[in-house]
Design a protein around this motif. Structure first.
Motif, PDB file in Angstrom:
ATOM      1  N   GLU A  42       0.809  -1.219   0.000  1.00  0.00           N
ATOM      2  CA  GLU A  42       0.000   0.000   0.000  1.00  0.00           C
ATOM      3  C   GLU A  42       0.843   1.271   0.000  1.00  0.00           C
ATOM      4  OE1 GLU A  42      -3.036  -0.342  -0.505  1.00  0.00           O
ATOM      5  OE2 GLU A  42      -3.218  -2.483  -0.106  1.00  0.00           O
ATOM      6  N   PRO A  48       2.177   6.316   2.292  1.00  0.00           N
ATOM      7  CA  PRO A  48       1.280   5.647   1.340  1.00  0.00           C
ATOM      8  C   PRO A  48       1.524   6.116  -0.086  1.00  0.00           C
ATOM      9  CG  PRO A  48       0.115   7.430   2.434  1.00  0.00           C
ATOM     10  CD  PRO A  48       1.478   7.357   3.078  1.00  0.00           C
ATOM     11  N   LYS A 186      -5.186  -2.527  -6.811  1.00  0.00           N
ATOM     12  CA  LYS A 186      -4.682  -1.846  -5.628  1.00  0.00           C
ATOM     13  C   LYS A 186      -3.433  -2.556  -5.128  1.00  0.00           C
ATOM     14  CE  LYS A 186      -6.256  -0.389  -1.025  1.00  0.00           C
ATOM     15  NZ  LYS A 186      -7.373  -0.474  -0.052  1.00  0.00           N
ATOM     16  N   GLY A 187      -2.476  -1.803  -4.632  1.00  0.00           N
ATOM     17  CA  GLY A 187      -1.265  -2.404  -4.093  1.00  0.00           C
ATOM     18  C   GLY A 187      -0.038  -1.953  -4.858  1.00  0.00           C
ATOM     19  N   SER A 210       3.888   1.656  -7.204  1.00  0.00           N
ATOM     20  CA  SER A 210       2.436   1.624  -7.033  1.00  0.00           C
ATOM     21  C   SER A 210       1.788   1.017  -8.274  1.00  0.00           C
ATOM     22  CB  SER A 210       1.904   3.050  -6.828  1.00  0.00           C
ATOM     23  OG  SER A 210       0.517   3.122  -7.098  1.00  0.00           O
TER      24      SER A 210
END
Length: 238
Positions: A42, A48, A186-187, A210
């Motif tokens: 994440e 982030p 996502k991730g 990302s």
């Protein structure tokens, strides 16, 4: 133009590595034994993905000036809205940021907005969104490739893919740590680079990316090469 431009993204990934401490620092996440399921990536450590350049810079400035932090942090080099080179406890980290190129934005259909006073010339020429964190690279002194790979496998499991050069020594190892149920996924993913040193595979750089911003960059990379033509047509045909 704010943010790193599309052609420069892939060049910046191959920044020269720097010799630092012997221990591979990892990304600060828990090992697989401490996670019930395969983790998703994440962000990097406590930062982030999509954090802005200003947010990340402020974080490290605060750490660098806080006598109670217990860490040695220094901003070694900064390229506004594009990259930050950080030395943290003797290890070098490059934080890379991305924003949509102005040329791509200008080629897209304009939504009708209430007429307002035009911005000053310098703002009008550079109106991209703030750079968002899309990648972090760690550089350290040469370490045996199998040792670094072992630590990464302990955290993330077996890699998804591994490539080797003609001599079967250098290459790259890829871990994909995404939630594929989401679009864009996502991730993120991790790349360990191996190169020949004393005729053995050694590693001195690991990169984290990302998945969502990789998806965006690839899409906008295609737009980039047709953006000038699209913009010209829009100017000619109202």
């Amino acid at each position: 133009m704010k943010g790193i431009t599309l052609p420069a993204i892939f060049v910046s990934i191959f920044l020269p590595a720097m010799g630092v401490q012997a221990q591979f620092p990892g990304d600060g996440t828990k090992s697989r034994q401490e996670n019930a399921n395969r983790p998703t990536l994440e962000g990097f450590a406590e930062v982030p993905w999509e954090a802005t350049y200003a947010q990340v810079r402020e974080k490290f400035l605060s750490l660098a000036t806080n006598p109670d932090s217990g860490e040695k942090v220094e901003i070694v080099n900064e390229d506004k809205e594009r990259s930050l080179l950080i030395r943290r406890n003797g290890i070098f980290y490059v934080y890379r940021f991305y924003s949509t190129p102005k040329l791509v934005l200008d080629s897209r259909p304009k939504q009708k907005q209430p007429q307002t006073n035009p911005p000053p010339a310098n703002e009008e020429e550079d109106h991209s969104d703030p750079g968002k964190l899309f990648s972090v690279g760690i550089s350290f002194r040469y370490l045996p490739g199998k040792d670094v790979q072992g630590k990464l496998e302990n955290k993330y499991g077996k890699p998804k893919k591994e490539t080797l050069d003609e001599k079967k020594i250098g290459g790259a190892v890829l871990w994909e740590l995404t939630n594929e149920k989401e679009v864009p996924p996502k991730g993120g993913f991790v790349v360990q680079w191996k190169e020949a040193f004393k005729k053995q595979p050694f590693t001195r750089r690991v990169d984290y990316f990302s998945s969502k911003l990789k998806f965006q960059i690839e899409k906008e990379y295609k737009e980039f090469f047709s953006a000038e033509e699209i913009k010209t047509l829009r100017d000619l045909i109202p």
